[in-house]
Design an enzyme around this catalytic site. Structure first.
Site, short mmCIF file in Angstrom:
data_model
loop_
_atom_site.label_atom_id
_atom_site.label_comp_id
_atom_site.label_asym_id
_atom_site.label_seq_id
_atom_site.Cartn_x
_atom_site.Cartn_y
_atom_site.Cartn_z
N CYS A 79 0.77 -1.23 -0.01
CA CYS A 79 0.01 0.10 -0.08
C CYS A 79 0.87 1.36 0.05
O CYS A 79 1.59 1.37 -0.84
CB CYS A 79 -0.91 -0.01 1.20
N ASP A 136 -8.16 -0.55 -8.61
CA ASP A 136 -7.59 -0.10 -7.34
C ASP A 136 -8.01 1.42 -7.52
O ASP A 136 -7.25 2.04 -8.69
CB ASP A 136 -6.50 -0.27 -7.28
N HIS A 154 -7.26 -3.70 -3.41
CA HIS A 154 -6.44 -2.99 -2.95
C HIS A 154 -6.10 -3.47 -1.33
O HIS A 154 -7.13 -3.74 -0.57
CB HIS A 154 -6.71 -1.52 -2.71
#
Length: 255
Positions: free
Chosen positions: A134, A189, A221
């Site tokens: 991330c 995403d 995600h």
């Protein structure tokens, strides 16, 4: 799998001291270093288990608390299964910390993490590898471009905002990267739309960077994080295969 030793360590950083987790083979021998950049939910059991798995493959892995300026981990009371959709207050706490971790601060910290690894007796001499998740994927790319002589390989998974229109967008460091890069993007995403995926690919290709960027179809995600509602087992296993392949290519005589 090699027996693993995991310990909590403190790492000097420019703004004080950061707590971190260190995992390495239990024999204490010097192994190739891996710096693992956390996601926004922070240093917690899931990331320690990921570090342990990498250590079991023969690497020495450091997972620093990137939000150390706000205190020691855990900084947020996380449920057993993290579901941001059901717990919007989580990001009310986390978002300000993310915003305060500017590129300048993050790269100063990255230098501290790399220095610590270079001075550790359980890390083999030479450049290290990076992997990030991330927000950590963004930092992995930035670190590869900021410290090219110290980074041999860098990976990022379900990263967001990797190639924006901003003047400090991570993809703009492509021309300084000498490491081999791998990115596993989450399918559909919203933090990394198709135009950013294409922009990143063009930048890396134009700069002559050895790289592979793949979109994991059906993976949301956050797909590698088994303690979240976004976990996607197929995507996670694909991530491990890609990451370990990158590490084996980078450190053919170690790990």
């Amino acid at each position: 799998m090699t027996a693993v030793q995991g310990t909590a360590v403190d790492v000097p950083a420019g703004d004080g001291t950061a707590d971190a987790y260190l995992a390495h083979p239990a024999d204490g021998a010097a192994r190739p270093g891996v710096l693992l950049f956390m996601d926004a939910f922070g240093l917690r059991p899931r990331l320690r288990s990921m570090a342990d798995r990498l250590a079991g493959e023969g690497y020495t892995v450091l997972v620093p608390n990137l939000f150390h300026r706000h205190g020691r981990a855990p900084l947020v009371d996380l449920p057993e299964l993290i579901d941001p959709g059901a717990r919007p207050e989580l990001f009310e706490r986390i978002t300000p910390m993310m915003r305060e971790l500017t590129n300048e601060r993050a790269m100063a910290d990255a230098g501290a993490w790399l220095d610590w690894l270079a001075g550790s007796p359980v890390v083999a001499p030479g450049p290290v590898a990076l992997t990030g998740y991330c927000m950590g994927a963004r930092l992995s790319l930035l670190t590869a471009g900021t410290y090219p002589e110290r980074v041999a390989a860098a990976a990022g998974f379900h990263g967001g905002r990797l190639a924006t229109d901003a003047p400090d967008s991570p993809h703009l460091v492509a021309g300084r990267v000498t490491a081999e890069l791998y990115f596993g993007h989450a399918d559909q995403d919203p933090s990394l739309p198709r135009e950013q995926i294409d922009r990143l690919e063009r930048a890396l290709t134009a700069a002559g960077v050895r790289h592979r960027c793949e979109v994991y179809t059906g993976a949301p995600h956050g797909f590698t994080q088994a303690d979240t509602a976004a976990y996607h087992e197929e995507g996670d296993e694909r991530h491990w295969s890609a990451l370990l392949g990158l590490l084996r290519r980078t450190f053919p005589h170690g790990g």
